[in-house]
Design a protein around this motif. Structure first.
Motif, PDB file in Angstrom:
ATOM      1  N   CYS A   1     112.782   5.584  10.411  1.00  0.00           N
ATOM      2  CA  CYS A   1     112.897   4.350   9.593  1.00  0.00           C
ATOM      3  C   CYS A   1     112.508   3.071  10.134  1.00  0.00           C
ATOM      4  O   CYS A   1     111.915   2.182   9.474  1.00  0.00           O
ATOM      5  N   LEU A   2     112.468   2.977  11.417  1.00  0.00           N
ATOM      6  CA  LEU A   2     111.971   1.799  12.101  1.00  0.00           C
ATOM      7  C   LEU A   2     110.612   1.839  12.562  1.00  0.00           C
ATOM      8  O   LEU A   2     110.113   0.874  12.915  1.00  0.00           O
ATOM      9  N   SER A   3     110.066   3.213  12.529  1.00  0.00           N
ATOM     10  CA  SER A   3     108.604   2.990  13.094  1.00  0.00           C
ATOM     11  C   SER A   3     107.546   4.042  12.094  1.00  0.00           C
ATOM     12  O   SER A   3     106.555   3.475  11.620  1.00  0.00           O
ATOM     13  N   ILE A   4     108.007   5.109  11.945  1.00  0.00           N
ATOM     14  CA  ILE A   4     107.192   6.122  11.178  1.00  0.00           C
ATOM     15  C   ILE A   4     106.948   5.672   9.594  1.00  0.00           C
ATOM     16  O   ILE A   4     105.849   5.490   8.748  1.00  0.00           O
ATOM     17  N   VAL A   5     108.047   5.245   8.901  1.00  0.00           N
ATOM     18  CA  VAL A   5     107.927   4.878   7.573  1.00  0.00           C
ATOM     19  C   VAL A   5     107.252   3.622   7.228  1.00  0.00           C
ATOM     20  O   VAL A   5     106.488   3.458   6.366  1.00  0.00           O
ATOM     21  N   PRO A   6     107.566   2.494   8.109  1.00  0.00           N
ATOM     22  CA  PRO A   6     106.894   1.161   7.705  1.00  0.00           C
ATOM     23  C   PRO A   6     105.202   1.297   7.835  1.00  0.00           C
ATOM     24  O   PRO A   6     104.470   1.006   7.136  1.00  0.00           O
ATOM     25  N   LEU A   7     104.915   1.889   8.989  1.00  0.00           N
ATOM     26  CA  LEU A   7     103.603   2.284   9.370  1.00  0.00           C
ATOM     27  C   LEU A   7     102.900   3.333   8.444  1.00  0.00           C
ATOM     28  O   LEU A   7     101.821   2.948   8.028  1.00  0.00           O
ATOM     29  N   GLY A   8     103.669   4.325   8.024  1.00  0.00           N
ATOM     30  CA  GLY A   8     103.118   5.144   6.922  1.00  0.00           C
ATOM     31  C   GLY A   8     102.911   4.378   5.564  1.00  0.00           C
ATOM     32  O   GLY A   8     101.924   4.432   5.005  1.00  0.00           O
ATOM     33  N   ARG A   9     103.876   3.513   5.243  1.00  0.00           N
ATOM     34  CA  ARG A   9     103.448   2.800   4.013  1.00  0.00           C
ATOM     35  C   ARG A   9     102.259   1.780   4.167  1.00  0.00           C
ATOM     36  O   ARG A   9     101.608   1.672   3.074  1.00  0.00           O
ATOM     37  N   LEU A  10     102.132   1.405   5.440  1.00  0.00           N
ATOM     38  CA  LEU A  10     100.825   0.196   5.564  1.00  0.00           C
ATOM     39  C   LEU A  10      99.466   1.222   5.368  1.00  0.00           C
ATOM     40  O   LEU A  10      98.702   0.948   4.833  1.00  0.00           O
ATOM     41  N   VAL A  11      99.698   2.340   6.078  1.00  0.00           N
ATOM     42  CA  VAL A  11      98.457   3.385   5.832  1.00  0.00           C
ATOM     43  C   VAL A  11      98.163   3.706   4.393  1.00  0.00           C
ATOM     44  O   VAL A  11      96.927   3.718   4.058  1.00  0.00           O
ATOM     45  N   TYR A  12      99.274   3.904   3.776  1.00  0.00           N
ATOM     46  CA  TYR A  12      99.301   4.429   2.199  1.00  0.00           C
ATOM     47  C   TYR A  12      98.384   3.318   1.489  1.00  0.00           C
ATOM     48  O   TYR A  12      97.769   3.291   0.534  1.00  0.00           O
ATOM     49  N   ALA A  13      99.269   1.993   1.734  1.00  0.00           N
ATOM     50  CA  ALA A  13      98.407   0.697   0.782  1.00  0.00           C
ATOM     51  C   ALA A  13      97.090   0.691   1.267  1.00  0.00           C
ATOM     52  O   ALA A  13      96.413   0.474   0.335  1.00  0.00           O
ATOM     53  N   GLY A  14      96.620   0.812   2.470  1.00  0.00           N
ATOM     54  CA  GLY A  14      95.333   0.700   2.940  1.00  0.00           C
ATOM     55  C   GLY A  14      94.451   1.721   2.374  1.00  0.00           C
ATOM     56  O   GLY A  14      93.337   1.438   1.643  1.00  0.00           O
ATOM     57  N   ALA A  15      94.940   2.926   2.258  1.00  0.00           N
ATOM     58  CA  ALA A  15      94.389   4.076   1.610  1.00  0.00           C
ATOM     59  C   ALA A  15      93.971   3.781   0.098  1.00  0.00           C
ATOM     60  O   ALA A  15      92.921   3.939  -0.375  1.00  0.00           O
ATOM     61  N   LEU A  16      94.996   3.356  -0.688  1.00  0.00           N
ATOM     62  CA  LEU A  16      95.033   2.982  -1.983  1.00  0.00           C
ATOM     63  C   LEU A  16      93.985   1.960  -2.362  1.00  0.00           C
ATOM     64  O   LEU A  16      93.332   2.199  -3.180  1.00  0.00           O
ATOM     65  N   SER A  17      93.946   0.961  -1.361  1.00  0.00           N
ATOM     66  CA  SER A  17      93.050  -0.136  -1.801  1.00  0.00           C
ATOM     67  C   SER A  17      91.492   0.339  -1.409  1.00  0.00           C
ATOM     68  O   SER A  17      90.749  -0.184  -2.202  1.00  0.00           O
ATOM     69  N   ILE A  18      91.396   0.934  -0.361  1.00  0.00           N
ATOM     70  CA  ILE A  18      90.029   1.564  -0.179  1.00  0.00           C
ATOM     71  C   ILE A  18      89.501   2.620  -1.185  1.00  0.00           C
ATOM     72  O   ILE A  18      88.395   2.294  -1.972  1.00  0.00           O
ATOM     73  N   MET A  19      90.562   3.484  -1.774  1.00  0.00           N
ATOM     74  CA  MET A  19      89.997   4.410  -2.833  1.00  0.00           C
ATOM     75  C   MET A  19      89.919   3.420  -4.340  1.00  0.00           C
ATOM     76  O   MET A  19      88.924   3.814  -5.169  1.00  0.00           O
ATOM     77  N   GLY A  20      90.549   2.401  -4.142  1.00  0.00           N
ATOM     78  CA  GLY A  20      90.335   1.432  -5.360  1.00  0.00           C
ATOM     79  C   GLY A  20      88.964   0.421  -5.485  1.00  0.00           C
ATOM     80  O   GLY A  20      88.746  -0.178  -6.221  1.00  0.00           O
ATOM     81  N   GLY A  21      88.637   0.551  -4.221  1.00  0.00           N
ATOM     82  CA  GLY A  21      87.080  -0.271  -4.143  1.00  0.00           C
ATOM     83  C   GLY A  21      87.285  -1.592  -3.593  1.00  0.00           C
ATOM     84  O   GLY A  21      86.260  -2.261  -3.195  1.00  0.00           O
ATOM     85  N   GLY A  22      88.578  -1.612  -2.978  1.00  0.00           N
ATOM     86  CA  GLY A  22      88.736  -3.114  -2.090  1.00  0.00           C
ATOM     87  C   GLY A  22      88.073  -3.068  -0.922  1.00  0.00           C
ATOM     88  O   GLY A  22      87.645  -4.298  -0.588  1.00  0.00           O
ATOM     89  N   ALA A  23      88.023  -1.993  -0.289  1.00  0.00           N
ATOM     90  CA  ALA A  23      87.059  -1.948   0.939  1.00  0.00           C
ATOM     91  C   ALA A  23      85.919  -2.625   1.060  1.00  0.00           C
ATOM     92  O   ALA A  23      85.228  -3.474   1.649  1.00  0.00           O
ATOM     93  N   GLY A  24      84.949  -2.217  -0.217  1.00  0.00           N
ATOM     94  CA  GLY A  24      83.750  -2.610  -0.262  1.00  0.00           C
ATOM     95  C   GLY A  24      83.713  -4.361  -0.334  1.00  0.00           C
ATOM     96  O   GLY A  24      82.783  -5.054   0.315  1.00  0.00           O
ATOM     97  N   ASP A  25      84.348  -5.022  -1.277  1.00  0.00           N
ATOM     98  CA  ASP A  25      84.848  -6.311  -1.282  1.00  0.00           C
ATOM     99  C   ASP A  25      85.045  -6.951   0.065  1.00  0.00           C
ATOM    100  O   ASP A  25      84.262  -8.071   0.422  1.00  0.00           O
ATOM    101  N   LEU A  26      85.682  -6.510   0.582  1.00  0.00           N
ATOM    102  CA  LEU A  26      86.409  -7.015   1.981  1.00  0.00           C
ATOM    103  C   LEU A  26      85.085  -7.105   3.188  1.00  0.00           C
ATOM    104  O   LEU A  26      84.876  -7.788   3.827  1.00  0.00           O
ATOM    105  N   LEU A  27      84.578  -5.913   3.233  1.00  0.00           N
ATOM    106  CA  LEU A  27      83.447  -5.661   4.193  1.00  0.00           C
ATOM    107  C   LEU A  27      82.277  -6.410   3.956  1.00  0.00           C
ATOM    108  O   LEU A  27      81.595  -6.629   4.711  1.00  0.00           O
ATOM    109  N   VAL A  28      81.810  -7.138   2.747  1.00  0.00           N
ATOM    110  CA  VAL A  28      80.901  -7.855   2.458  1.00  0.00           C
ATOM    111  C   VAL A  28      81.179  -9.302   2.628  1.00  0.00           C
ATOM    112  O   VAL A  28      80.364 -10.242   2.412  1.00  0.00           O
ATOM    113  N   ASP A  29      82.606  -9.609   2.757  1.00  0.00           N
ATOM    114  CA  ASP A  29      83.107 -11.087   2.999  1.00  0.00           C
ATOM    115  C   ASP A  29      82.544 -11.557   4.205  1.00  0.00           C
ATOM    116  O   ASP A  29      83.260 -11.239   5.228  1.00  0.00           O
ATOM    117  N   PRO A  30      81.864 -12.774   4.451  1.00  0.00           N
ATOM    118  CA  PRO A  30      81.618 -13.302   5.817  1.00  0.00           C
ATOM    119  C   PRO A  30      82.611 -13.800   6.505  1.00  0.00           C
ATOM    120  O   PRO A  30      82.650 -13.560   7.620  1.00  0.00           O
TER     121      PRO A  30
END
Length: 564
Positions: free
Chosen positions: A25-54
């Motif tokens: 609860c203190l380590s694996i779950v919060p960090l897993g939620r972070l990875v999940y949110a990042g993965a969702l954003s990448i699959m939704g195309g958010g990574a492209g916008d972020l990577l071209v932001d100067p």
């Protein structure tokens, strides 16, 4: 009556599942939620916008430049003190070590404020001495170099601790044999000591780099006025201007910080490959050099260095807290305690910040002690893959930058909890849970060390005499590990009470901590109030360190970091 496992270690059946659940609860779950949110954003195309932001790439470059330069400064400064205090016969080593440890115990925003007050054209101290730069002169610390310098000073004690541990375990016979063979001190240093100390220096540099890459206080105080943005301050600014894509952006930005930190640690592992120098024989402070006529100059240089990085900045901070407004020269006519009266008796925000920080630090220290005593007791008796995985899960949150942990808990608790339909987002409880995660390893290490030093025959004799788990724990084990448990409580309280990076993203109205209050006071232009609050925080840190020093003789080696 408690049911016991059949593994032969006499632990109740509920204990190991409890430890696994708590650590998850203190380590694996919060960090897993972070990875999940990042993965969702990448699959939704958010990574492209972020990577071209100067702005993102500017932040990445600035973070890398300041962290790498700061790490280099930390290695030079921490290495010099480690060599001098571990290997020479200079006087006052305890006091020098104690004072050198202060920068890493003091909140980074306090370090930044003190140096700004020491170098700026409006410095009350410099004005009182008549050496202040002309009004309108640029503040030299509002630059990449200024941020790197203060990151280097802030984290130099981490390199010092890592390198000193290796120096104190040098082979006594090897050094003495080289000296008896006629080798000069410089040759012994070059051919024996420095090669054997490389692993400690590399490990210290890696810790300093990871700490620097996630530091928020120093880049915020120095970078924002100078329009220099780093990854932690970019996350803070994105969170402040909240919109529909904020969660995805901060998850990916946090992932970039975590990735850089992991790469830094991986480079450390790579650099340490083939450098496992194991030595045989006695070790210790006997492997040292007598400076003779050079002792006084070396002592003067060390004290001058401490004066520049610690004493002078604190004097500037104190001077700024004693004048009616920033920019007024300190004198007998202008000296006043109005800033202290304001923050202690009139400002409800600072009063609440004192209460919140003390409550959070105390609750974190006591709550984690309960968890870590049970976890250390369990893991000290277990081996294997699962036990190793739990130990790694304890260490991971502390190895990651605090802002990554804060983002993980924001993502975890932004929506109401399932089934319960309640949320702790925006309350003090989310900060408390994030503190539990961040400082779990700090609490665990001293307690685990104490359990590993206990003779298992003591508990086994009590068990054969009919004592249950609770009686063995309360009557035998806890009294034996009490000094380490006390040190764990003080260490966690000390670090949590001055924390900023985690709480900077998690605080809301009524949940400000001391670190947040200092930053907000400075950000609003109340430098005198921020200085006064910072002085009180520094004094509190010193008092807690002295209390820990009082327990030092009863603690396992290494628990009190500034002790040889």
């Amino acid at each position: 009556m408690a049911k016991f496992s059949s593994t032969g270690n006499s632990q109740p059946r509920w204990l190991f599942p409890f430890v696994i659940t708590a650590i998850s609860c203190l380590s694996i779950v919060p960090l897993g939620r972070l990875v999940y949110a990042g993965a969702l954003s990448i699959m939704g195309g958010g990574a492209g916008d972020l990577l071209v932001d100067p702005q993102v790439w500017h932040a990445v470059v600035n973070s890398l430049v300041t962290s790498l330069a700061g790490t280099l400064i930390s290695v030079v400064l921490g290495g010099a003190f480690a060599l001098a205090l571990a290997l020479t016969d200079i006087r006052g080593r305890w006091l020098l070590s104690f004072l050198f440890m202060l920068p890493t115990m003091i909140p980074p925003q306090v370090t930044a404020l003190s140096f700004v007050g020491m170098t700026g054209p409006s410095s009350p101290l410099l004005k009182a001495l008549g050496i202040a730069p002309p009004l309108g002169s640029p503040q030299p610390l509002y630059s990449l170099g200024g941020i790197a310098l203060l990151l280097g000073i802030q984290h130099a004690p981490l390199v010092y601790l890592s390198l000193r541990a290796g120096l104190l375990s040098l082979p006594r016979e090897g050094v003495e044999a080289a000296q008896l063979s006629g080798a000069s001190p410089m040759r012994v240093l070059r051919d024996i000591i420095l090669p054997l100390s490389i692993p400690g220096a590399i490990a210290g540099a890696a810790i300093a780099f990871v700490s620097a890459i996630g530091n928020f206080g120093i880049p915020a105080i120095l970078g924002i006025p100078g329009s220099i943005i780093t990854l932690p301050t970019l996350i803070y600014s994105r969170f402040a201007s909240f919109d529909s894509g904020t969660f995805g952006d901060i998850a990916m930005l946090s992932g970039i910080i975590a990735l850089i930190a992991v790469i830094g640690l991986a480079i450390q592992d790579r650099a340490l490959k083939g450098r496992d120098y194991r030595v045989i024989g006695l070790s210790g402070p006997v492997a040292s050099f007598k400076l003779e006529g050079r002792r006084l100059p070396v002592e003067i240089m060390l004290w001058l260095c401490l004066a520049c990085i610690l004493l002078a900045p604190f004097a500037a901070l104190l001077a700024a807290s004693l004048v009616p407004t920033y920019g007024v020269a300190l004198s007998l006519d202008t000296a006043t305690l109005s800033a202290y009266r304001e923050i202690l008796f009139r400002q409800s925000v600072t009063q609440m910040a004192f209460f919140n920080s003390i409550f959070l630090a105390g609750a974190t220290a006591i709550g984690l002690l309960v968890i870590t005593v049970l976890a250390a007791y369990t893991l000290s008796k277990r081996r294997g893959f699962i036990a190793g995985l739990i130990k790694s899960s304890i260490d991971i949150p502390y190895a990651l930058p605090g802002i990554v942990i804060a983002v993980a808990f924001i993502l975890l608790f932004a929506a109401p909890l399932p089934i319960l339909k309640v949320t702790i987002y925006g309350t003090i409880w989310i900060i408390l849970l994030a503190y539990f995660s961040s400082f779990l390893a700090v609490s665990f290490k001293p307690v685990m060390s104490a359990f590993l030093q206990l003779d298992p025959a003591l508990e086994e004799a009590a068990r054969l005499s009919g004592a249950g788990f609770r009686h063995r724990l309360v009557d035998i084990l806890l009294p034996l590990i009490a000094p380490s448990a006390g040190a764990s409580v003080i260490l966690v309280f000390l670090i949590a009470c001055n924390e900023l990076t985690v709480s900077a993203l998690l605080w809301s109205a009524g949940t400000q901590t001391l670190g947040v209050a200092i930053y907000n006071l400075d950000d609003s232009g109340s430098y005198d109030l921020a200085s006064a609050l910072s002085v009180l925080v520094v004094l509190m840190v010193v008092v807690l360190m002295l209390i820990l020093e009082g327990l030092a003789d009863r603690l396992p080696r290494g628990v009190v970091p500034w002790r040889n």
